[in-house]
Design a protein around this motif. Structure first.
Motif, PDB file in Angstrom:
ATOM      1  N   TRP A  16       5.538  -6.663   0.600  1.00 25.47           N
ATOM      2  CA  TRP A  16       5.624  -7.354   1.885  1.00 25.47           C
ATOM      3  C   TRP A  16       6.675  -6.637   2.718  1.00 25.47           C
ATOM      4  O   TRP A  16       7.858  -6.661   2.386  1.00 25.47           O
ATOM      5  CB  TRP A  16       6.053  -8.804   1.687  1.00 25.47           C
ATOM      6  N   PRO A  17       6.299  -5.973   3.801  1.00 23.61           N
ATOM      7  CA  PRO A  17       7.271  -5.184   4.568  1.00 23.61           C
ATOM      8  C   PRO A  17       8.433  -6.002   5.119  1.00 23.61           C
ATOM      9  O   PRO A  17       9.553  -5.538   5.161  1.00 23.61           O
ATOM     10  CB  PRO A  17       6.435  -4.604   5.716  1.00 23.61           C
ATOM     11  N   MET A  25       4.866  -9.730  10.489  1.00 22.00           N
ATOM     12  CA  MET A  25       3.797  -8.978   9.824  1.00 22.00           C
ATOM     13  C   MET A  25       3.373  -9.765   8.597  1.00 22.00           C
ATOM     14  O   MET A  25       4.208 -10.210   7.819  1.00 22.00           O
ATOM     15  CB  MET A  25       4.249  -7.591   9.408  1.00 22.00           C
ATOM     16  N   GLY A  26       2.083  -9.936   8.416  1.00 27.43           N
ATOM     17  CA  GLY A  26       1.600 -10.685   7.261  1.00 27.43           C
ATOM     18  C   GLY A  26       0.097 -10.829   7.271  1.00 27.43           C
ATOM     19  O   GLY A  26      -0.617 -10.046   7.897  1.00 27.43           O
ATOM     20  N   ILE A  62      -4.812  -8.932   8.701  1.00 28.31           N
ATOM     21  CA  ILE A  62      -3.440  -8.473   8.613  1.00 28.31           C
ATOM     22  C   ILE A  62      -2.946  -8.361  10.041  1.00 28.31           C
ATOM     23  O   ILE A  62      -3.598  -7.752  10.884  1.00 28.31           O
ATOM     24  CB  ILE A  62      -3.351  -7.116   7.893  1.00 28.31           C
ATOM     25  N   PHE A  63      -1.817  -8.978  10.328  1.00 25.79           N
ATOM     26  CA  PHE A  63      -1.310  -8.947  11.695  1.00 25.79           C
ATOM     27  C   PHE A  63       0.062  -8.294  11.753  1.00 25.79           C
ATOM     28  O   PHE A  63       0.829  -8.338  10.805  1.00 25.79           O
ATOM     29  CB  PHE A  63      -1.265 -10.350  12.308  1.00 25.79           C
ATOM     30  N   VAL A  64       0.315  -7.645  12.870  1.00 29.37           N
ATOM     31  CA  VAL A  64       1.618  -7.059  13.167  1.00 29.37           C
ATOM     32  C   VAL A  64       2.045  -7.619  14.510  1.00 29.37           C
ATOM     33  O   VAL A  64       1.370  -7.416  15.511  1.00 29.37           O
ATOM     34  CB  VAL A  64       1.544  -5.516  13.216  1.00 29.37           C
ATOM     35  N   ASN A  65       3.131  -8.346  14.520  1.00 30.61           N
ATOM     36  CA  ASN A  65       3.606  -9.052  15.697  1.00 30.61           C
ATOM     37  C   ASN A  65       4.962  -8.505  16.135  1.00 30.61           C
ATOM     38  O   ASN A  65       5.855  -9.257  16.468  1.00 30.61           O
ATOM     39  CB  ASN A  65       3.768 -10.530  15.339  1.00 30.61           C
ATOM     40  N   VAL A  70       5.045   0.551  12.058  1.00 25.51           N
ATOM     41  CA  VAL A  70       5.220  -0.014  10.726  1.00 25.51           C
ATOM     42  C   VAL A  70       4.594   0.979   9.764  1.00 25.51           C
ATOM     43  O   VAL A  70       3.380   1.140   9.737  1.00 25.51           O
ATOM     44  CB  VAL A  70       4.543  -1.400  10.595  1.00 25.51           C
ATOM     45  N   ASP A  71       5.421   1.687   9.030  1.00 26.42           N
ATOM     46  CA  ASP A  71       4.954   2.731   8.127  1.00 26.42           C
ATOM     47  C   ASP A  71       4.938   2.185   6.700  1.00 26.42           C
ATOM     48  O   ASP A  71       5.825   2.471   5.903  1.00 26.42           O
ATOM     49  CB  ASP A  71       5.862   3.955   8.238  1.00 26.42           C
TER      50      ASP A  71
END
Length: 82
Positions: A16-17, A25-26, A62-65, A70-71
């Motif tokens: 989990w980043p 992110m999740g 998968i979302f990036v907010n 994000v690597d």
């Protein structure tokens, strides 16, 4: 998207980043029930399981907010408990 049989499931992911409770992110997952009853969001941050699901189609997003790159390799996993 994946079809699931009725049962109890939990969701997890590798690395989990930003932690498994972050809305930056999740994973967010929604089920459309085979019996036509109303579907629902079933997995999201702070609520990844276990959940008892009816048979249906589970769609995971998968979302990036957040801003910036994000690597990370992020692999969600769905586990059937029973």
């Amino acid at each position: 998207m994946v079809h699931v049989d009725a049962g109890t499931y939990t969701m997890d992911a590798t690395d989990w980043p930003l932690g498994n409770q972050s809305w930056l992110m999740g994973i967010q997952a929604h089920i459309s029930n085979d019996d036509g009853s109303e579907g629902a969001n079933v997995f999201e941050p702070r609520n990844y399981g276990p959940k008892t699901l009816k048979a249906g189609t589970l769609q995971c997003n998968i979302f990036v907010n957040t801003t910036g790159e994000v690597d990370k390799t992020f692999t969600p996993r769905l586990y059937k408990i029973d």
